[in-house]
Design a protein around this motif. Structure first.
Motif, PDB file in Angstrom:
ATOM      1  N   VAL A 263      -6.779  -7.238   9.724  1.00 38.15           N
ATOM      2  CA  VAL A 263      -6.409  -8.792   9.815  1.00 38.15           C
ATOM      3  C   VAL A 263      -6.259  -9.380   8.360  1.00 38.15           C
ATOM      4  CG1 VAL A 263      -6.789 -10.987  10.700  1.00 38.15           C
ATOM      5  CG2 VAL A 263      -7.228  -9.035  12.146  1.00 38.15           C
ATOM      6  N   VAL A 264      -5.117  -9.934   7.959  1.00 42.38           N
ATOM      7  CA  VAL A 264      -4.973 -10.769   6.690  1.00 42.38           C
ATOM      8  C   VAL A 264      -4.748 -12.255   7.338  1.00 42.38           C
ATOM      9  CG1 VAL A 264      -3.671 -11.039   5.004  1.00 42.38           C
ATOM     10  CG2 VAL A 264      -4.025  -8.535   5.711  1.00 42.38           C
ATOM     11  N   VAL A 265      -5.507 -13.079   6.905  1.00 45.68           N
ATOM     12  CA  VAL A 265      -5.427 -14.440   7.380  1.00 45.68           C
ATOM     13  C   VAL A 265      -4.384 -15.216   6.266  1.00 45.68           C
ATOM     14  CG1 VAL A 265      -6.847 -16.503   7.435  1.00 45.68           C
ATOM     15  CG2 VAL A 265      -7.728 -14.669   7.913  1.00 45.68           C
TER      16      VAL A 265
ATOM     17  N   LEU B 215       5.917  -0.642   9.062  1.00 47.55           N
ATOM     18  CA  LEU B 215       6.205  -0.905   7.822  1.00 47.55           C
ATOM     19  C   LEU B 215       6.086   0.136   7.148  1.00 47.55           C
ATOM     20  CD1 LEU B 215       7.620  -3.508   6.740  1.00 47.55           C
ATOM     21  CD2 LEU B 215       5.426  -3.980   5.946  1.00 47.55           C
ATOM     22  N   ALA B 216       6.925   0.969   6.471  1.00 51.13           N
ATOM     23  CA  ALA B 216       6.921   2.102   5.582  1.00 51.13           C
ATOM     24  C   ALA B 216       6.140   1.596   4.163  1.00 51.13           C
ATOM     25  CB  ALA B 216       8.403   2.538   5.283  1.00 51.13           C
ATOM     26  N   PRO B 217       5.514   2.520   3.313  1.00 49.14           N
ATOM     27  CA  PRO B 217       5.003   2.245   2.183  1.00 49.14           C
ATOM     28  C   PRO B 217       5.928   1.504   1.039  1.00 49.14           C
ATOM     29  CG  PRO B 217       4.513   4.459   2.815  1.00 49.14           C
ATOM     30  CD  PRO B 217       5.551   4.072   3.719  1.00 49.14           C
ATOM     31  N   GLU B 218       5.257   0.354   0.679  1.00 49.05           N
ATOM     32  CA  GLU B 218       6.162  -0.406  -0.289  1.00 49.05           C
ATOM     33  C   GLU B 218       7.450  -0.648   0.183  1.00 49.05           C
ATOM     34  OE1 GLU B 218       6.149   2.033  -4.082  1.00 49.05           O
ATOM     35  OE2 GLU B 218       4.143   1.668  -4.313  1.00 49.05           O
TER      36      GLU B 218
ATOM     37  N   THR C 171       0.902  -1.243   0.090  1.00 50.49           N
ATOM     38  CA  THR C 171       0.140   0.047  -0.189  1.00 50.49           C
ATOM     39  C   THR C 171       0.873   1.162  -0.056  1.00 50.49           C
ATOM     40  OG1 THR C 171      -0.262   0.308   2.388  1.00 50.49           O
ATOM     41  CG2 THR C 171      -1.735  -1.223   1.076  1.00 50.49           C
ATOM     42  N   LYS C 172       0.165   2.497   0.108  1.00 51.38           N
ATOM     43  CA  LYS C 172       1.080   3.740   0.053  1.00 51.38           C
ATOM     44  C   LYS C 172       1.091   4.388   1.244  1.00 51.38           C
ATOM     45  CE  LYS C 172       1.598   3.686  -4.696  1.00 51.38           C
ATOM     46  NZ  LYS C 172       2.841   3.830  -5.155  1.00 51.38           N
ATOM     47  N   GLU C 173       0.569   3.286   2.432  1.00 55.37           N
ATOM     48  CA  GLU C 173       0.462   3.977   3.834  1.00 55.37           C
ATOM     49  C   GLU C 173       1.267   3.295   4.511  1.00 55.37           C
ATOM     50  OE1 GLU C 173      -3.645   3.100   4.866  1.00 55.37           O
ATOM     51  OE2 GLU C 173      -4.426   5.053   3.846  1.00 55.37           O
ATOM     52  N   THR C 174       1.770   3.798   5.863  1.00 53.80           N
ATOM     53  CA  THR C 174       2.648   3.208   6.876  1.00 53.80           C
ATOM     54  C   THR C 174       1.817   2.311   7.488  1.00 53.80           C
ATOM     55  OG1 THR C 174       4.112   5.179   6.747  1.00 53.80           O
ATOM     56  CG2 THR C 174       4.038   3.722   8.608  1.00 53.80           C
ATOM     57  N   LEU C 175       1.988   0.986   7.541  1.00 52.08           N
ATOM     58  CA  LEU C 175       1.309   0.098   8.515  1.00 52.08           C
ATOM     59  C   LEU C 175       2.242   0.036   9.989  1.00 52.08           C
ATOM     60  CD1 LEU C 175       1.070  -2.688   6.041  1.00 52.08           C
ATOM     61  CD2 LEU C 175      -0.340  -0.688   6.362  1.00 52.08           C
ATOM     62  N   GLN C 176       1.284   0.442  10.832  1.00 49.19           N
ATOM     63  CA  GLN C 176       1.825   0.396  12.245  1.00 49.19           C
ATOM     64  C   GLN C 176       1.431  -0.667  13.182  1.00 49.19           C
ATOM     65  OE1 GLN C 176       0.012   3.962  13.722  1.00 49.19           O
ATOM     66  NE2 GLN C 176       1.510   5.246  12.517  1.00 49.19           N
ATOM     67  N   ASN C 177       2.429  -1.105  14.273  1.00 46.10           N
ATOM     68  CA  ASN C 177       1.852  -2.335  15.133  1.00 46.10           C
ATOM     69  C   ASN C 177       1.816  -3.459  14.204  1.00 46.10           C
ATOM     70  OD1 ASN C 177       2.374  -0.870  17.276  1.00 46.10           O
ATOM     71  ND2 ASN C 177       0.192  -0.064  17.507  1.00 46.10           N
TER      72      ASN C 177
ATOM     73  N   TYR D  79      -2.269  -5.603  11.525  1.00 49.21           N
ATOM     74  CA  TYR D  79      -1.554  -4.119  11.634  1.00 49.21           C
ATOM     75  C   TYR D  79      -2.872  -3.041  11.802  1.00 49.21           C
ATOM     76  CZ  TYR D  79      -3.585  -4.199   6.701  1.00 49.21           C
ATOM     77  OH  TYR D  79      -4.247  -4.186   5.411  1.00 49.21           O
ATOM     78  N   GLU D  80      -2.245  -1.957  11.810  1.00 58.45           N
ATOM     79  CA  GLU D  80      -3.009  -0.748  11.977  1.00 58.45           C
ATOM     80  C   GLU D  80      -2.551   0.450  10.932  1.00 58.45           C
ATOM     81  OE1 GLU D  80      -2.466   0.639  16.021  1.00 58.45           O
ATOM     82  OE2 GLU D  80      -3.582  -0.894  16.971  1.00 58.45           O
ATOM     83  N   THR D  81      -3.376   1.193  10.554  1.00 56.87           N
ATOM     84  CA  THR D  81      -2.857   2.475   9.607  1.00 56.87           C
ATOM     85  C   THR D  81      -3.320   3.497  10.376  1.00 56.87           C
ATOM     86  OG1 THR D  81      -5.133   2.214   8.524  1.00 56.87           O
ATOM     87  CG2 THR D  81      -3.284   1.064   7.501  1.00 56.87           C
ATOM     88  N   SER D  82      -2.873   4.721  10.005  1.00 55.61           N
ATOM     89  CA  SER D  82      -3.047   6.058  10.806  1.00 55.61           C
ATOM     90  C   SER D  82      -4.588   6.392  10.421  1.00 55.61           C
ATOM     91  CB  SER D  82      -1.924   7.236  10.122  1.00 55.61           C
ATOM     92  OG  SER D  82      -2.286   7.303   8.711  1.00 55.61           O
ATOM     93  N   ASN D  83      -5.229   5.872   9.340  1.00 54.20           N
ATOM     94  CA  ASN D  83      -6.585   6.642   8.955  1.00 54.20           C
ATOM     95  C   ASN D  83      -7.762   5.677   9.474  1.00 54.20           C
ATOM     96  OD1 ASN D  83      -5.144   8.430   7.030  1.00 54.20           O
ATOM     97  ND2 ASN D  83      -5.352   7.040   5.309  1.00 54.20           N
TER      98      ASN D  83
END
Length: 952
Positions: free
Chosen positions: A820-822, A782-785, A754-760, A810-814
């Motif tokens: 959850v990805v199985v 995890l930074a974008p890409e 994605t184009k977003e930062t994934l947190q936790n 994971y969490e995103t800022s938005n």
């Protein structure tokens, strides 16, 4: 929810403390009560309790305390409590403790400062650490080394905070630590500073090391260990620079610390292939083997030597006598591993020296009484046997010494000796006369039935001259004693006391009525199945005052020995007829032998012994009698020539198999035709030492022979990469599965698409079956890409197929909610962590008898007759009987048969039915099921259905 933990304390669940009791104790003035209350609070928190109301009480009544124990427990309490809320923000009340921590860092007592600095190493909250950084840096210049070493640890921990937080708090930390390292005198503090530079600013650590290369041998062992660790890291990332560091490693081989010397040898082997370096490492291992008293250390060093043997055999051949010095250890595991290494390093140059050492060790087992002398002697016999087979010229120097142990109280050792003699007398015809003479002289000492039978076979096959045949017959007659074996009066006495007598075991054997496994996998009934250490032979009526060994065995009911005696005497009589010119003498001897055989038959059919002779033994002795009464040329040829020819053929096949195995091991992989060839003769040698030149040559040879290709370019590795998510998922994940013995390592690559930062971002794994997750992966940002490598370790606890499943959270800022990805399931098959191995026939049969390799199924039936039940099974399950049931003996009948189940269990299934009639007339038993698919014994199931009149 499970969280990471840096503190483990045993908790007694029997008497949990109440929160209000802890609070009252903390509010009091009694210091001992406060200490106990803090300990109880810490244990409750570690076991999942929250105790939210306790924090303010601790801040009010515990923070001001000056007691050192209270302050230490307070820091432990602060270490384990939650310092952030659900969103990851620091709780407001945590600001209250910052001033206390700052005061502790400036405290006049060194202990308070030190434990506070140690506490800061476990903090990861930037808001708490930021106001404390100046105080931490001040402690770098403290006069006491205890504080300086913990201040360096705190600086390193703060600088390594995830993200850019550490570098923002301490941007000049590497420079400060480098200055401290240059002026520091305390060994532990210097080590901490060097480790910080090695992990956070490696170029600075390398520069410091190279600038002080001449002084490294004078550094303490702690700093030397850190130095070796840095050298390994640098050379792993840049192999071309290893020439700079080999001199440093060689200089450290003379360190007084055993740990440093061991790590030096490991580093040398990992970095260089030069003969000089490998020889130095091997010498170091051998010195450790002699100087270290810890058996665990010796076993580890032997493992390293075993690895060297595989990759640098020509160098290890020179070290074989140094390796054999490890035999001085009384530990059997160390001796066994030493033999495993040494026996593969024997050559024509060193075999005489090795055999001489082994002979000295054999003599020691006679003169020195140790607890496990018998087992050690067995190892020595097997080692000498291996040497004699590979190098027949040394057999003459050892065979007569080993024959003194034919009467050894350790049956396994004596059996190895007689098997060695049996093989040597066939492969070394020049030794035949001396071996036969020695065997006949020492035969009376043998007390084990298994050793006796093997020795009798040798006497029957290899007594060829007239004197040898006559001596052989005389020796056997002497061991059998006077005839008859019993008198009518004694038989009556035994009949009168039959209820009191139990079955008498043969000397050195434990009698058991159970089926044993033959070499072809089938079953047979055997009365005496296992042998133990010998005791004094039991003297029965009619056995004379000091009976011969053969007489004692036969009178104890071991008629298999009687059969071997009959066969041996038959062979000797047939050969006597060929070499004895006087027919009357031959007939006289034959008559005496017939009398012995008929006496054995008479003994077996009498009531003198608790159990009569079995049918097989009876038929075999009768066959010998008929043969001596009427001998044909064809039969004579079979008895006198075919047995020996078959044995010679078996030895030839065994040698052929061993040769083929050696050839298979010798095959090496070669480089590709288009690989680059580097001519080291054309290289510049300016400034290179002899060791560096050797190392370059060895590297070029490895490239030419393809050894560098073995680990790196293995195409099979691609088969172990498993896709865990789909290509359209926001997070793509794939795992590389590595299985090593009972450890499974998952290297999971996670890519943010994605184009977003994934947190936790967290990889959550769970297992099904007997698999256990060792540690849970931590959270990442995890930074974008971008991508991240996550490693998970899993332990295998049994041989069952397991499943690993889980998801990525994971969490995103938005979005406030967690995504959850199985993941796809990872199936770990039993064959992934089972590797093929070889096992000798004798060892396999011993293990088979000791362990229950097959599934047993209890049989309950209303049928009272064994034969009726046997026929019923054949009819109801459509089985075909391979061998007829054995004869039923005594009060409890025993039935053992091998059945072939075509329709029920498949073409390759072997089914064995064992039924025993108990004293009350009921039948009991079991059914064994085995498969020979691909030569591996596998269980086909836990139960089968038998159709019976009373139900299934």
């Amino acid at each position: 929810m499970e969280k990471s933990c840096s503190l483990l304390i045993h908790f007694d669940k029997g008497s949990p403390a109440m929160a209000n009791e802890i609070k009252e104790a903390l509010e009091g003035n009694d210091v001992d009560a406060k200490v106990d209350a803090l300990k109880k609070a810490i244990m409750l928190l570690l076991n999942g309790e929250t105790l939210p109301q306790l924090f303010i009480t601790i801040v009010r009544y515990v923070l001001p305390s000056e007691d050192h124990t209270v302050q230490k427990l307070l820091l432990l309490y602060l270490e384990i409590i939650d310092k952030t809320d659900a969103r990851g923000r620091v709780l407001p009340e945590m600001i209250l403790i910052c001033q206390n921590l700052r005061n502790n860092l400036q405290h006049s007592n060194e202990y308070i400062r030190g434990v506070t600095l140690r506490f800061l190493c476990r903090l990861s909250e930037t808001e708490i650490l930021e106001p404390l950084v100046p105080s931490v840096l001040t402690n770098l210049d403290h006069r006491h080394p205890f504080i300086r070493r913990h201040a360096l640890l705190a600086v390193a921990a703060i600088y390594r905070l995830p993200g850019q937080a550490g570098e923002q708090l301490l941007p000049d930390a590497p420079e400060l630590v480098e200055k401290v390292l240059a002026s520091e005198q305390d060994l532990s503090a210097r080590r901490n500073a060097f480790l910080m530079l090695a992990s956070c600013a490696q170029p600075r650590a390398v520069a410091h090391l190279l600038s002080h290369a001449d002084h490294v041998p004078d550094w303490g062992d702690l700093l030397q260990m850190a130095t070796l660790d840095l050298i390994r890291k640098v050379c792993r990332s840049n192999p071309a620079e290893k020439g700079k560091y080999i001199k440093i490693i060689i200089s450290l081989l003379n360190s007084p610390s055993a740990a440093v010397v061991y790590e030096c040898a490991n580093t040398l082997v990992a970095m260089s292939s030069a003969p000089t370096a490998i020889r130095a490492a091997a010498n170091t291992y051998c010195q450790l083997l002699l100087t270290q008293s810890d058996n665990n250390v010796k076993l580890i060093v032997l493992d390293r030597l075993n690895e060297l043997k595989s990759s640098h055999r020509e160098i290890m051949v020179e070290m074989i006598m140094d390796v054999l010095r490890a035999l001085s250890s009384p530990n059997l595991d160390i001796r066994r591993k030493t033999f495993d290494i040494a026996l593969e390093l024997i050559t024509t140059k060193n075999v005489d020296e090795v055999v001489l050492t082994l002979k000295k060790e054999v003599v020691k087992t006679q003169t020195i009484e140790l607890e496990k002398n018998g087992e050690y002697r067995q190892m020595l016999v097997q080692a000498i046997h291996s040497c004699a087979i590979k190098f027949p010229e040394v057999a003459s120097t050892v065979v007569h010494l080993l024959m003194d142990f034919l009467g050894d109280t350790n049956v396994a050792s004596a059996l190895d000796v007689v098997l060695f003699v049996k093989e040597i007398i066939e492969t070394n015809p020049k030794l035949r006369v001396s071996i036969i003479t020695r065997l006949l002289d020492t035969f009376y000492q043998i007390r084990s039935a298994r050793v006796c039978t093997c020795a009798l076979w040798v006497i029957g096959e290899y007594c060829l001259s007239l004197s040898e045949v006559e001596n052989g017959i005389a020796t056997i007659k002497q061991c059998l004693g006077d005839l008859p074996f019993y008198t009518t009066t004694e038989e009556g006495e035994v009949m009168g006391g039959s209820k009191k007598h139990q079955q008498v075991n043969s000397s050195g054997t434990i009698s058991s009525r159970r089926p044993v496994v033959l070499a072809d996998g089938t079953y047979a009934t055997q009365s005496a199945a296992s042998e133990t250490a010998l005791s004094a032979p039991i003297v029965l009526p009619g056995s004379l005052g000091s009976p011969g060994n053969l007489r004692s065995l036969i009178l104890s009911g071991d008629f298999f020995v009687g059969v071997v005696v009959a066969c041996t005497l038959t062979k000797l009589v047939l050969r006597l007829e060929e070499v004895q010119p006087s027919k009357s003498e031959a007939n006289k001897t034959c008559t005496g032998i017939l009398l012995i055989m008929t006496s054995m038959l008479q003994l077996g059919q009498s009531s003198f012994l608790p159990h009569p002779i079995d049918n097989d033994s009876f038929d075999r002795i009768v066959l010998c009698i008929r043969l001596l009464c009427n001998t044909g040329d064809e039969v004579r040829k079979i008895w006198l020539q075919s047995c020996r020819q078959s044995f010679a053929k078996m030895l030839a096949e065994k040698q052929f198999r061993e040769t083929e195995e050696i050839k298979a091991k010798a095959q090496i992989s070669h480089a590709q035709p288009d690989d680059l060839i580097d001519f080291y003769h054309l290289k510049s040698r300016k400034g290179m030492s002899q060791l560096e030149l050797e190392d370059e040559v060895q590297d070029d040879l490895k490239r030419a022979t393809g050894e560098f290709m073995k680990d790196g370019d293995d195409a099979n590795k691609l088969n172990r990469i498993l896709q865990l998510t789909g290509f359209s998922d926001p997070v793509y994940a794939e795992a590389f599965v590595t299985v090593h013995h009972y450890d499974i390592v998952l290297d999971v690559t996670v890519i943010n698409r994605t184009k977003e930062t994934l947190q936790n971002l967290c990889l959550e794994l769970a297992t099904m079956g007997d698999l256990k997750l060792v540690d849970r992966p931590q959270n990442y940002t995890l930074a974008p890409e971008s991508s991240k490598q996550i490693r998970a370790n899993i332990k295998v606890s049994s041989t069952e197929t397991g499943v690993i499943f889980g998801n990525i959270v994971y969490e995103t800022s938005n979005v406030l909610e967690r995504t959850v990805v199985v993941l796809s399931d990872i199936h770990i098959d039993i064959m992934d962590y089972i590797s093929p191995a070889t096992c000798a026939d004798v060892t396999f049969r011993n293990m088979w008898a000791e362990f229950e390799w097959e599934n047993k199924v209890a049989v309950n039936t209303v049928i009272q007759d064994e034969k009726e039940f046997f026929n019923h099974i054949i009819k109801s399950t459509n089985m075909r009987c391979l061998t007829p049931p054995s004869a039923m003996d005594g009060e409890c009948g025993f039935l053992a048969a091998n059945l072939y189940a075509k329709s029920v269990f498949g073409e390759d299934a072997l089914v064995n039915v064992c039924v025993e009639k108990q004293a009350d007339g009921k039948l009991s038993g079991y059914i064994r099921i085995r498969s020979k698919t691909q030569g591996i014994a596998l269980s086909l199931g836990d139960k089968i259905t038998l159709k019976q009149k009373g139900g299934n």
